[in-house]
Design an enzyme around this catalytic site. Sequence first.
Site, short mmCIF file in Angstrom:
data_model
loop_
_atom_site.label_atom_id
_atom_site.label_comp_id
_atom_site.label_asym_id
_atom_site.label_seq_id
_atom_site.Cartn_x
_atom_site.Cartn_y
_atom_site.Cartn_z
N LEU A 1 -8.78 7.90 35.15
CA LEU A 1 -10.16 7.42 35.27
C LEU A 1 -10.84 7.98 36.53
CD1 LEU A 1 -9.16 3.80 34.25
CD2 LEU A 1 -10.69 5.30 32.93
N PRO A 2 -12.18 7.91 36.58
CA PRO A 2 -12.88 8.57 37.68
C PRO A 2 -12.54 8.03 39.08
CG PRO A 2 -14.41 8.08 35.89
CD PRO A 2 -13.11 7.41 35.55
N THR B 1 -7.11 9.50 40.83
CA THR B 1 -7.08 9.57 42.30
C THR B 1 -7.99 8.47 42.81
OG1 THR B 1 -6.81 11.96 42.24
CG2 THR B 1 -7.56 11.02 44.31
N LYS C 1 -1.35 12.05 48.07
CA LYS C 1 -2.42 12.86 47.49
C LYS C 1 -3.56 13.08 48.49
CE LYS C 1 -5.52 14.30 44.38
NZ LYS C 1 -5.49 15.49 43.61
N LYS D 1 -14.88 13.72 47.31
CA LYS D 1 -14.39 12.39 46.92
C LYS D 1 -13.04 12.11 47.61
CE LYS D 1 -12.04 10.02 43.23
NZ LYS D 1 -11.33 10.11 41.97
P1 NAD Z 1 -13.79 12.90 34.04
O1 NAD Z 1 -15.02 12.26 34.55
O2 NAD Z 1 -13.89 14.19 33.32
O3 NAD Z 1 -12.99 11.87 33.08
C1 NAD Z 1 -12.94 10.49 33.27
C2 NAD Z 1 -13.00 9.85 31.88
O4 NAD Z 1 -12.86 8.44 32.03
C3 NAD Z 1 -14.34 10.08 31.16
O5 NAD Z 1 -14.10 10.65 29.89
C4 NAD Z 1 -14.95 8.68 31.06
O6 NAD Z 1 -15.70 8.49 29.87
C5 NAD Z 1 -13.70 7.82 31.08
N1 NAD Z 1 -13.96 6.44 31.48
C6 NAD Z 1 -14.67 5.98 32.52
N2 NAD Z 1 -14.65 4.63 32.55
C7 NAD Z 1 -13.91 4.24 31.47
C8 NAD Z 1 -13.53 2.98 30.94
N3 NAD Z 1 -13.95 1.84 31.50
N4 NAD Z 1 -12.78 2.96 29.83
C9 NAD Z 1 -12.38 4.12 29.24
N5 NAD Z 1 -12.70 5.35 29.69
C10 NAD Z 1 -13.46 5.40 30.79
O7 NAD Z 1 -12.83 13.03 35.33
P2 NAD Z 1 -11.55 14.00 35.47
O8 NAD Z 1 -11.98 15.29 36.07
O9 NAD Z 1 -10.77 13.96 34.22
O10 NAD Z 1 -10.78 13.23 36.64
C11 NAD Z 1 -10.05 12.05 36.40
C12 NAD Z 1 -9.29 11.67 37.65
O11 NAD Z 1 -8.42 12.75 38.02
C13 NAD Z 1 -10.19 11.43 38.87
O12 NAD Z 1 -9.70 10.33 39.58
C14 NAD Z 1 -10.08 12.73 39.65
O13 NAD Z 1 -10.31 12.55 41.05
C15 NAD Z 1 -8.64 13.12 39.37
N6 NAD Z 1 -8.36 14.56 39.49
C16 NAD Z 1 -9.21 15.46 38.92
C17 NAD Z 1 -8.92 16.82 39.03
C18 NAD Z 1 -9.83 17.86 38.40
O14 NAD Z 1 -9.66 19.05 38.69
N7 NAD Z 1 -10.76 17.47 37.53
C19 NAD Z 1 -7.76 17.25 39.71
C20 NAD Z 1 -6.91 16.29 40.25
C21 NAD Z 1 -7.22 14.93 40.13
#
Ligand code: NAD
Length: 291
Positions: A65-66, A94, A169, A244
Amino acid sequence: MTFIAFIGLGNMGSGMAKNLVQKGFQVTAYDLSEQALRKARGFGCRTTSSIEEAVKGAKVVVSMLPAGEHVDDVYINHIIGTVTKDTLLIDCSTIDVATAQKVAGVAENHGLAMVDAPVSGGTAAAQGGTLTFMVGGHHTAFDHAKPVLNAMGKKVVHAGGHGAGQAAKICNNMLLAASMIATCESFQLAQKLGLDPQVFFDIASNASGQTWSMTTYCPVKGVGPVSPADRDFSGGFASALMLKDLGLAMAGAASVNATVPMGKKALEWYQAHCKEGNSGLDFSSIINRLQ
Ligand code: NAD
């Protein structure tokens, strides 16, 4: 067959869920986005219209999740009261250490085992199943989580108790941000002092100034292995995500009264960089602020 519920099928979660399906797990998925659910059905997930429906009967819940507020809401208001006592909870988002510890504590009070398992590696590693997981939680929960995490990654490390995965992390990413800025300014100074960037790379990458930001992810176009700098900083790890993580590192530092001057400076730089319209560019684009 282990039944897994996967919550959060965004940029990272969709690749991770797909790998679980490909490794033979039966995955029921939920996301707020209908488009994400359609995509998940395309690679073999069953999808539901609520979190409660997705986690009912699951042996393992994985979430991606975000941010902390989403994790707090999803687990405390939807998951913890719904799943059975033998369900393992794995949050891969994260988030801040305090929320990770709070949610794991609430889960534990309900007799549920939970680990925080944030990842290193971006969307390509999520798709390719080559993420590194840093895991916080009890040994038994870690051992239980390992086969599931192994199906999505290349390395799974037990960092310590609840919140330790998040601590690892944010410390790693704070170091990465500061070392990227230092690498950028060294290249800039070298060039202004008349050195060819390739010559400086050949020297520093074999000398005591060597950093991962230089040898694996060089911010200078045409120097070192192929990196986001070679494609005008598209793809890679967005500056907004680095910002973030730096915010989470500063919150962690404030909570234990740690002195983090370089991390603080890096946060200011990424804040300005994002304000200047570069949130979507790879974090190595910070080199443009020096030019
Ligand atoms: P993203 O925004 O693409 O995906 C998050 C998903 O969660 C979305 O599809 C959203 O609709 C869903 N969501 C939000 N609230 C929800 C709820 N209440 N119920 C169900 N679904 C819900 O984000 P991401 O890039 O996939 O990142 C996710 C996590 O991974 C974050 O914490 C980010 O910091 C971490 N992260 C991301 C990366 C990267 O390169 N993108 C790398 C390492 C870590």
